[in-house]
Motif scaffolding. Sequence first.
Motif, PDB file in Angstrom:
ATOM      1  N   UNK A   1      23.066  26.564  46.354  1.00  0.00           N
ATOM      2  CA  UNK A   1      23.574  26.154  45.043  1.00  0.00           C
ATOM      3  C   UNK A   1      24.910  25.427  45.158  1.00  0.00           C
ATOM      4  N   UNK A   2      25.125  24.459  44.295  1.00  0.00           N
ATOM      5  CA  UNK A   2      26.393  23.725  44.296  1.00  0.00           C
ATOM      6  C   UNK A   2      27.526  24.674  43.905  1.00  0.00           C
ATOM      7  N   UNK A   3      28.692  24.556  44.561  1.00  0.00           N
ATOM      8  CA  UNK A   3      29.825  25.422  44.223  1.00  0.00           C
ATOM      9  C   UNK A   3      30.277  25.200  42.787  1.00  0.00           C
ATOM     10  N   UNK A   4      30.549  26.302  42.086  1.00  0.00           N
ATOM     11  CA  UNK A   4      31.067  26.223  40.719  1.00  0.00           C
ATOM     12  C   UNK A   4      31.597  27.599  40.329  1.00  0.00           C
ATOM     13  N   UNK A   5      32.501  27.656  39.374  1.00  0.00           N
ATOM     14  CA  UNK A   5      32.996  28.952  38.904  1.00  0.00           C
ATOM     15  C   UNK A   5      31.938  29.672  38.062  1.00  0.00           C
ATOM     16  N   UNK A   6      31.953  30.995  38.137  1.00  0.00           N
ATOM     17  CA  UNK A   6      31.141  31.834  37.266  1.00  0.00           C
ATOM     18  C   UNK A   6      32.086  32.706  36.455  1.00  0.00           C
ATOM     19  N   UNK A   7      31.676  33.067  35.255  1.00  0.00           N
ATOM     20  CA  UNK A   7      32.539  33.858  34.378  1.00  0.00           C
ATOM     21  C   UNK A   7      31.984  35.264  34.191  1.00  0.00           C
ATOM     22  N   UNK A   8      32.848  36.156  33.719  1.00  0.00           N
ATOM     23  CA  UNK A   8      32.434  37.497  33.349  1.00  0.00           C
ATOM     24  C   UNK A   8      31.948  38.321  34.519  1.00  0.00           C
ATOM     25  N   UNK A   9      30.853  39.064  34.321  1.00  0.00           N
ATOM     26  CA  UNK A   9      30.363  39.983  35.347  1.00  0.00           C
ATOM     27  C   UNK A   9      29.906  39.261  36.603  1.00  0.00           C
ATOM     28  N   UNK A  10      29.676  37.940  36.512  1.00  0.00           N
ATOM     29  CA  UNK A  10      29.244  37.172  37.687  1.00  0.00           C
ATOM     30  C   UNK A  10      30.375  36.369  38.314  1.00  0.00           C
ATOM     31  N   UNK A  11      31.612  36.725  37.997  1.00  0.00           N
ATOM     32  CA  UNK A  11      32.753  35.956  38.499  1.00  0.00           C
ATOM     33  C   UNK A  11      32.791  35.898  40.021  1.00  0.00           C
ATOM     34  N   UNK A  12      32.370  36.974  40.679  1.00  0.00           N
ATOM     35  CA  UNK A  12      32.433  36.989  42.144  1.00  0.00           C
ATOM     36  C   UNK A  12      31.310  36.174  42.777  1.00  0.00           C
ATOM     37  N   UNK A  13      30.396  35.609  41.954  1.00  0.00           N
ATOM     38  CA  UNK A  13      29.352  34.740  42.474  1.00  0.00           C
ATOM     39  C   UNK A  13      29.833  33.297  42.601  1.00  0.00           C
ATOM     40  N   UNK A  14      30.953  32.986  42.024  1.00  0.00           N
ATOM     41  CA  UNK A  14      31.466  31.627  42.103  1.00  0.00           C
ATOM     42  C   UNK A  14      31.903  31.268  43.508  1.00  0.00           C
ATOM     43  N   UNK A  15      31.849  29.972  43.795  1.00  0.00           N
ATOM     44  CA  UNK A  15      32.231  29.517  45.137  1.00  0.00           C
ATOM     45  C   UNK A  15      33.256  28.396  44.988  1.00  0.00           C
TER      46      UNK A  15
END
Length: 243
Positions: A229-243
């Motif tokens: 997946x392309x790197x991008x920020x995630x918000x909320x409970x999935x914040x640690x999934x962002x790259x």
Amino acid sequence: MQIHVINPNTTASMTDKIGACANRVAAESTRIHVSQPESGPVSIESHFDEAISAVGVLEEIRRGETLAMDAYVIACFGDPGLLAARELTRAPVIGIAEAGFHLATLISTRFSVVTTLSRTAIIAEHLLDQYGFGEHCRRVRATDLPVLELENPAGNAYQALLEECQRARDEDGIGAIVLGCGGMADLTERLTHDLQMPVIEGVSAAIKLAESLVSLGLGTSKHGDLAFPRPKPFAGRFADWGR
């Protein structure tokens, strides 16, 4: 070789059953790791259940990547989160429905699927079309057994499953039966004996396919739509999934 088998539901007895099946068919040199998500449905019997369980599957894939797993098996017949899981790793990721369909076509020209609830039969039909096996499958049959009834040793799950498989054998013009639930993983040998025809369940099928792919040096392609997946920020409970 290390294969991570993921039961997408949260019922420990089913996870244990799936693990026992995987270990029974795995090569002596293969090490099986079995897990289930920390959160999610106790059984998967709807599109909603699949959507929730897919998040747990992806969390288990991420954990497996830290342990350098060689392959993964998603041990639910809906193959929840399969393509998303393949995006997260270079290792092969095998869903048990797709594995069962593939093996059935190698030993017969037509097969039927016998699953649990009628509503999940519709999901199996969607998968058959998606994977390109629709013309090979004569019928998807339902026993109308809740998934967790397969975990009840005092129930009549085996008899209900056997009777539906007998109808499939006698009425559908088929050469093989694919069992449509990971919770049926321990019933293959008994059904094969009682029906006197090939019965395929996806956990063992997926283990052997995973071993073959790893042995051949084949992994998930990172060209095209299964690239990371392309790197991008995630918000909320999935914040640690962002790259």
